[in-house]
Design a protein around this motif. Structure first.
Motif, PDB file in Angstrom:
ATOM      1  N   ILE A   9       0.825  -1.209   0.000  1.00 25.03           N
ATOM      2  CA  ILE A   9       0.000   0.000   0.000  1.00 25.03           C
ATOM      3  C   ILE A   9       0.860   1.260   0.000  1.00 25.03           C
ATOM      4  N   ALA A  10       1.996   1.233   0.671  1.00 22.10           N
ATOM      5  CA  ALA A  10       2.860   2.410   0.714  1.00 22.10           C
ATOM      6  C   ALA A  10       3.446   2.752  -0.656  1.00 22.10           C
ATOM      7  N   GLN A  11       3.495   1.778  -1.578  1.00 19.38           N
ATOM      8  CA  GLN A  11       4.047   2.029  -2.911  1.00 19.38           C
ATOM      9  C   GLN A  11       2.990   2.381  -3.947  1.00 19.38           C
ATOM     10  N   ILE A  12       1.720   2.403  -3.541  1.00 17.68           N
ATOM     11  CA  ILE A  12       0.659   2.765  -4.488  1.00 17.68           C
ATOM     12  C   ILE A  12       0.731   4.264  -4.755  1.00 17.68           C
ATOM     13  N   VAL A  13       0.910   4.596  -6.013  1.00 17.60           N
ATOM     14  CA  VAL A  13       1.030   5.987  -6.435  1.00 17.60           C
ATOM     15  C   VAL A  13      -0.334   6.543  -6.823  1.00 17.60           C
ATOM     16  N   ASP A  14      -1.108   5.739  -7.540  1.00 15.52           N
ATOM     17  CA  ASP A  14      -2.396   6.210  -8.029  1.00 15.52           C
ATOM     18  C   ASP A  14      -3.324   5.027  -8.221  1.00 15.52           C
ATOM     19  N   ILE A  15      -4.618   5.314  -8.167  1.00 15.22           N
ATOM     20  CA  ILE A  15      -5.653   4.330  -8.491  1.00 15.22           C
ATOM     21  C   ILE A  15      -6.591   5.014  -9.474  1.00 15.22           C
ATOM     22  N   ARG A  16      -6.698   4.450 -10.666  1.00 17.46           N
ATOM     23  CA  ARG A  16      -7.499   5.073 -11.717  1.00 17.46           C
ATOM     24  C   ARG A  16      -8.697   4.191 -12.054  1.00 17.46           C
ATOM     25  N   THR A  17      -9.818   4.822 -12.243  1.00 17.55           N
ATOM     26  CA  THR A  17     -11.013   4.097 -12.679  1.00 17.55           C
ATOM     27  C   THR A  17     -11.224   4.345 -14.167  1.00 17.55           C
ATOM     28  N   GLY A  18     -12.006   3.476 -14.781  1.00 17.22           N
ATOM     29  CA  GLY A  18     -12.342   3.653 -16.183  1.00 17.22           C
ATOM     30  C   GLY A  18     -11.341   3.075 -17.159  1.00 17.22           C
ATOM     31  N   PHE A  39     -10.799  -0.759 -12.699  1.00 21.26           N
ATOM     32  CA  PHE A  39      -9.875   0.168 -12.065  1.00 21.26           C
ATOM     33  C   PHE A  39      -8.464  -0.370 -12.173  1.00 21.26           C
ATOM     34  N   GLN A  40      -7.506   0.532 -12.036  1.00 16.08           N
ATOM     35  CA  GLN A  40      -6.095   0.210 -12.204  1.00 16.08           C
ATOM     36  C   GLN A  40      -5.325   0.744 -10.997  1.00 16.08           C
ATOM     37  N   ILE A  41      -4.543  -0.135 -10.369  1.00 20.36           N
ATOM     38  CA  ILE A  41      -3.676   0.259  -9.268  1.00 20.36           C
ATOM     39  C   ILE A  41      -2.270   0.418  -9.834  1.00 20.36           C
ATOM     40  N   ILE A  42      -1.667   1.577  -9.611  1.00 20.24           N
ATOM     41  CA  ILE A  42      -0.327   1.866 -10.117  1.00 20.24           C
ATOM     42  C   ILE A  42       0.615   1.964  -8.928  1.00 20.24           C
ATOM     43  N   THR A  43       1.665   1.133  -8.952  1.00 21.69           N
ATOM     44  CA  THR A  43       2.676   1.178  -7.897  1.00 21.69           C
ATOM     45  C   THR A  43       4.007   1.579  -8.511  1.00 21.69           C
ATOM     46  N   ALA A  44       4.846   2.172  -7.680  1.00 26.28           N
ATOM     47  CA  ALA A  44       6.174   2.567  -8.149  1.00 26.28           C
ATOM     48  C   ALA A  44       7.130   2.554  -6.973  1.00 26.28           C
ATOM     49  N   ASP A  45       8.242   1.842  -7.150  1.00 24.24           N
ATOM     50  CA  ASP A  45       9.281   1.893  -6.126  1.00 24.24           C
ATOM     51  C   ASP A  45      10.361   2.906  -6.507  1.00 24.24           C
ATOM     52  N   PHE A  79      10.950   6.367  -9.688  1.00 26.60           N
ATOM     53  CA  PHE A  79      10.240   7.231 -10.624  1.00 26.60           C
ATOM     54  C   PHE A  79       9.973   6.544 -11.963  1.00 26.60           C
ATOM     55  N   THR A  80      10.875   5.671 -12.377  1.00 24.59           N
ATOM     56  CA  THR A  80      10.743   5.040 -13.690  1.00 24.59           C
ATOM     57  C   THR A  80      10.208   3.616 -13.647  1.00 24.59           C
ATOM     58  N   ASN A  81      10.222   2.981 -12.501  1.00 21.39           N
ATOM     59  CA  ASN A  81       9.802   1.591 -12.403  1.00 21.39           C
ATOM     60  C   ASN A  81       8.373   1.517 -11.884  1.00 21.39           C
ATOM     61  N   GLN A  82       7.407   1.516 -12.806  1.00 17.58           N
ATOM     62  CA  GLN A  82       5.999   1.473 -12.435  1.00 17.58           C
ATOM     63  C   GLN A  82       5.394   0.132 -12.813  1.00 17.58           C
ATOM     64  N   THR A  83       4.468  -0.335 -11.987  1.00 15.01           N
ATOM     65  CA  THR A  83       3.751  -1.581 -12.239  1.00 15.01           C
ATOM     66  C   THR A  83       2.263  -1.280 -12.234  1.00 15.01           C
ATOM     67  N   PHE A  84       1.537  -1.891 -13.178  1.00 19.86           N
ATOM     68  CA  PHE A  84       0.105  -1.649 -13.319  1.00 19.86           C
ATOM     69  C   PHE A  84      -0.658  -2.938 -13.027  1.00 19.86           C
TER      70      PHE A  84
END
Length: 169
Positions: free
Chosen positions: A63-72, A99-105, A107-112
């Protein structure tokens, strides 16, 4: 031992009751054709979002690495869209249930992580309450003991057995 912030003494961030219960959802990727059904929940200490697929393959999202949660965020593949139309409440549009959960550890390493809830109401409640939990200040101000508990919880959630942790993995 309850988690507590040393400055505010407020303890664990407030967790909505429905986040602690297993919710049936579909997890999908843009790459794959098959989208397995899975159960999703926030674990009791609010460190991780846990999901388990039908073949009992479990995973956790910190949860601490979740950057954004997008719907749609609906899938682009027509085969996946067609398979989703028969899941859950068919009167709700697919865009309102995805919905999409975006995590990042970094700035460049993001997981969807892409999920489909079975109703638009469940999707909205899950996303709103999870977003509030992600941006709670206590999650970024953990004590050293809480970090140790968090790593122990991660090991327990990722192990196949509930009681024993393998030393060979």
């Amino acid at each position: 031992m309850p988690r507590c912030d040393y400055k505010t003494k407020e303890g664990v961030p407030p967790i909505a009751k429905h986040l602690l219960e297993w919710k049936k959802m579909m997890k999908w990727d843009e790459d794959s054709i098959a989208s397995p059904a899975c159960d999703v929940r926030v674990e009791d200490d609010a460190f991780f979002v846990q999901y388990v697929t039908q073949d009992m393959e479990g995973n956790v999202i910190e949860i601490a690495q979740i950057v954004d949660i997008r719907t749609g965020k609906a899938p682009k593949d027509a085969k996946i869209v067609e398979s989703f139309k028969s899941c859950g409440e068919t009167s709700d549009p697919i865009e309102e249930r995805c919905f999409q959960i975006i995590t990042a550890d970094s700035f460049t390493n993001q997981t969807f992580y892409n999920f489909l809830a079975f109703s638009a109401k469940d999707c909205k409640r899950f996303v709103d309450d999870l977003f509030a939990l992600c941006h709670h200040f206590i999650n970024s101000n953990l004590s050293q003991m809480d970090y140790i508990r968090k790593m122990h919880k991660r090991i327990l959630l990722s192990s196949k057995d509930d009681k024993f942790v393998s030393t060979k993995e």
